[in-house]
Design a protein around this motif. Structure first.
Motif, short mmCIF file in Angstrom:
data_model
loop_
_atom_site.label_atom_id
_atom_site.label_comp_id
_atom_site.label_asym_id
_atom_site.label_seq_id
_atom_site.Cartn_x
_atom_site.Cartn_y
_atom_site.Cartn_z
N SER A 324 0.82 -1.22 0.00
CA SER A 324 0.00 0.00 0.00
C SER A 324 0.85 1.26 0.00
O SER A 324 0.39 2.32 -0.43
N SER A 325 2.08 1.14 0.50
CA SER A 325 2.95 2.32 0.60
C SER A 325 3.57 2.71 -0.74
O SER A 325 4.16 3.79 -0.86
N ILE A 326 3.46 1.83 -1.75
CA ILE A 326 4.00 2.16 -3.07
C ILE A 326 3.13 3.25 -3.69
O ILE A 326 1.94 3.04 -3.91
N PRO A 327 3.69 4.43 -3.96
CA PRO A 327 2.87 5.56 -4.43
C PRO A 327 2.36 5.37 -5.86
O PRO A 327 3.00 4.72 -6.69
N THR A 328 1.20 5.94 -6.12
CA THR A 328 0.63 5.96 -7.47
C THR A 328 0.16 7.37 -7.77
O THR A 328 0.03 8.21 -6.87
N VAL A 329 -0.09 7.64 -9.04
CA VAL A 329 -0.64 8.94 -9.43
C VAL A 329 -1.83 8.71 -10.35
O VAL A 329 -1.99 7.64 -10.92
N THR A 330 -2.65 9.72 -10.47
CA THR A 330 -3.80 9.68 -11.37
C THR A 330 -3.52 10.57 -12.57
O THR A 330 -3.17 11.74 -12.41
N ILE A 331 -3.67 10.00 -13.74
CA ILE A 331 -3.50 10.77 -14.98
C ILE A 331 -4.81 10.75 -15.75
O ILE A 331 -5.38 9.67 -15.97
N ALA A 332 -5.28 11.91 -16.14
CA ALA A 332 -6.45 12.00 -17.01
C ALA A 332 -5.97 12.02 -18.45
O ALA A 332 -5.06 12.78 -18.80
N VAL A 333 -6.53 11.16 -19.27
CA VAL A 333 -6.17 11.09 -20.69
C VAL A 333 -7.35 11.59 -21.51
O VAL A 333 -8.47 11.09 -21.39
N VAL A 334 -7.11 12.61 -22.32
CA VAL A 334 -8.16 13.19 -23.16
C VAL A 334 -7.72 13.11 -24.62
O VAL A 334 -6.66 13.63 -24.98
N ASN A 335 -8.52 12.46 -25.45
CA ASN A 335 -8.25 12.36 -26.88
C ASN A 335 -9.04 13.43 -27.62
O ASN A 335 -10.25 13.59 -27.38
N LEU A 336 -8.39 14.15 -28.51
CA LEU A 336 -9.03 15.20 -29.27
C LEU A 336 -8.83 14.98 -30.76
O LEU A 336 -7.75 14.57 -31.19
N GLN A 337 -9.84 15.29 -31.54
CA GLN A 337 -9.76 15.16 -32.99
C GLN A 337 -10.19 16.48 -33.63
O GLN A 337 -11.29 16.97 -33.39
N PHE A 338 -9.29 17.06 -34.42
CA PHE A 338 -9.57 18.33 -35.10
C PHE A 338 -9.63 18.11 -36.61
O PHE A 338 -8.94 17.23 -37.15
N SER A 339 -10.43 18.92 -37.27
CA SER A 339 -10.49 18.88 -38.74
C SER A 339 -9.26 19.58 -39.31
O SER A 339 -8.86 20.65 -38.83
N GLY A 340 -8.65 18.97 -40.32
CA GLY A 340 -7.48 19.54 -40.97
C GLY A 340 -6.22 19.32 -40.17
O GLY A 340 -6.23 18.73 -39.09
N ASN A 341 -5.10 19.82 -40.69
CA ASN A 341 -3.82 19.74 -39.99
C ASN A 341 -3.61 21.01 -39.18
O ASN A 341 -3.33 22.07 -39.73
N VAL A 342 -3.75 20.89 -37.86
CA VAL A 342 -3.66 22.07 -37.00
C VAL A 342 -2.35 22.13 -36.22
O VAL A 342 -2.16 23.02 -35.39
N LEU A 343 -1.43 21.20 -36.50
CA LEU A 343 -0.18 21.15 -35.76
C LEU A 343 0.78 22.26 -36.21
O LEU A 343 1.02 22.41 -37.41
N PRO A 344 1.35 23.00 -35.27
CA PRO A 344 2.31 24.04 -35.65
C PRO A 344 3.66 23.47 -36.05
O PRO A 344 4.44 24.13 -36.75
N VAL A 345 3.97 22.25 -35.58
CA VAL A 345 5.23 21.58 -35.90
C VAL A 345 4.98 20.08 -36.06
O VAL A 345 4.01 19.54 -35.52
N ASN A 346 5.84 19.41 -36.82
CA ASN A 346 5.78 17.96 -36.93
C ASN A 346 6.72 17.36 -35.88
O ASN A 346 7.93 17.59 -35.91
#
Length: 429
Positions: A324-346
């Motif tokens: 029980s003493s072994i620490p854990t963390v909570t991560i929220a994962v959110v997937n997003l989908q946008f129309s077109g190529n919106v990335l400023p860099v590859n």
């Protein structure tokens, strides 16, 4: 009979390799949920786009996984990403409201970079001129700051560890997480000197192994060769300089293929079978499963430490306390989908140092590494980690997580407009 607790990738792999040992006997995998794969979960959207809730790529030097992929006949679905691909060589850090590319070439090693405002060569010089401090252990922050500088600790190592495990470098152990680097200083007085010495020793060991093999008989030599022969996929990965790879159609195909393989070979996977308690007897192990007692000769657990702690608490309270003493963390994962190529860099993505005081750990550019549709951009946002409670409290709705993810993605990547699709999920690590 042997029981394996959990049908995630660890439990399924345990079943797969346990079948090679005839002494193990019949195998049963008990899974509390209604699906296999655990944190590996590929969700197909109505338009065919795949959102990954967990891992989606593997490093190419994980040769045992490539061997497994070939054995499971998934080779045709492998998407290789070579070392010259933008997703392999470009990684960004967001600091001071700017995207900074981490050094990825020899030229970048000797020139001043925007993130640290100094060159990598100056960081190496810092390590070579820093005196050794003998320690049993220390935090990663303390270790990196001593050897390389506070800026490297806060702006480079901190966000990288956030991306790997969502952890706080002020609390993570340097000896446990950065074993080779920590031991290099303790044994040789410098990280760089230690790594070079270790590389030299490894080269000498390989040379000695070759000399030994040259002296053994031809029959033994052929046996050793057949056992150590790398798979065709491993050879291809080396020849083509793969850096990372994924699977066409989603990474969940790996646990699904494992499931199909081991069930055909006699492993019984029982879904919605929740193990509630473990009782170790002299000749067997009793499992309380869905309120009923089942007996097995041995048990293999692939459960998180805290889950296992609850199962052994009554009979082994001290062990339960340690688990029980072994620490854990909570991560929220959110997937997003946008129309077109919106990335400023590859690039593979961008990581955010905790010192920026925002709830985003990093953003993975799925569309760059594993393109699905040229008219769409798919991103995965990682949030919270060791700071989840600070930013989100004990409970946060998926709608709240979605709003926060969109807000900071738009801000960091300079994207205007809402995404076409979105899925949010809590993940315990």
């Amino acid at each position: 009979m042997t029981a394996i607790l959990g049908a995630g990738i660890s439990g399924l792999s345990a079943g797969y390799y346990a079948l090679e040992n005839p002494k193990i006997g019949p195998l049963v995998i008990l899974e509390a949920s209604n699906r296999v794969g655990g944190w590996i979960h590929s969700i197909k959207q109505p338009d065919g786009t795949i959102f990954e809730k967990g891992p989606r790529i593997i490093r190419a030097n994980s040769y045992n996984v490539l061997d497994l992929i070939e054995q499971l006949k998934l080779t045709a679905k492998v998407i290789p990403i070579q070392s010259n691909h933008p997703a392999a060589k470009n990684r960004y850090i967001y600091a001071d409201n700017v995207l900074h590319c981490l050094p990825n070439s020899l030229k970048n090693m000797v020139t001043k970079n925007t993130l640290l405002n100094r060159s990598i060569s100056s960081i190496i010089w810092n390590d070579l001129n820093t005196k050794k401090v003998s320690k049993d252990d220390e935090s990663i922050h303390s270790f990196i700051e001593r050897r390389f500088g506070k800026d490297v600790s806060e702006k480079v190592v901190a966000p990288i560890l956030c991306g790997i495990c969502g952890g706080d470098i002020h609390k993570l152990s340097a000896k446990s997480v950065m074993t080779s680097l920590f031991e290099a200083e303790q044994n040789y007085g410098s990280v760089l000197k230690g790594l070079l010495q270790q590389k030299l020793l490894n080269a000498l060991n390989k040379k000695n192994e070759k000399e030994i093999k040259s002296r053994i008989s031809d029959d033994t030599k052929s046996t050793v060769k057949s056992k150590n022969m790398p798979s065709h996929l491993v050879k291809r990965a080396k020849h083509e300089s793969w850096r990372i790879w994924g699977l066409q159609g989603g990474f969940e195909q790996l646990p699904q293929a494992l499931t199909k393989n081991i069930t055909k070979r006699g492993v019984n996977i029982k879904m919605k079978h929740n193990c509630e308690q473990l009782i170790f007897n002299k000749d067997n192990v009793e499992l309380i499963v869905n309120g009923k007692t089942e007996k097995y000769s041995r048990v293999i657990s692939s459960l998180p430490a805290k889950n296992l702690a609850n199962l052994v608490k009554e009979q082994h309270p001290e062990l339960s306390k340690e688990l029980s003493s072994i620490p854990t963390v909570t991560i929220a994962v959110v997937n997003l989908q946008f129309s077109g190529n919106v990335l400023p860099v590859n690039a593979f993505g961008v990581l955010i140092p905790p010192k920026e005081e925002i709830p985003i750990l990093g953003i993975i550019f799925d569309s760059c590494a594993l393109p699905q549709n040229s008219k769409m951009t798919v991103l995965t946002v990682m949030m919270g980690g060791a700071w989840f409670e600070k930013y989100f409290g004990d409970c946060s709705s998926q709608e709240h997580l979605r709003r926060i993810a969109i807000k900071y993605v738009n801000e960091i990547l300079c994207i205007n407009g809402d995404p076409k699709g979105c899925v949010a999920l809590h993940t315990m690590l």
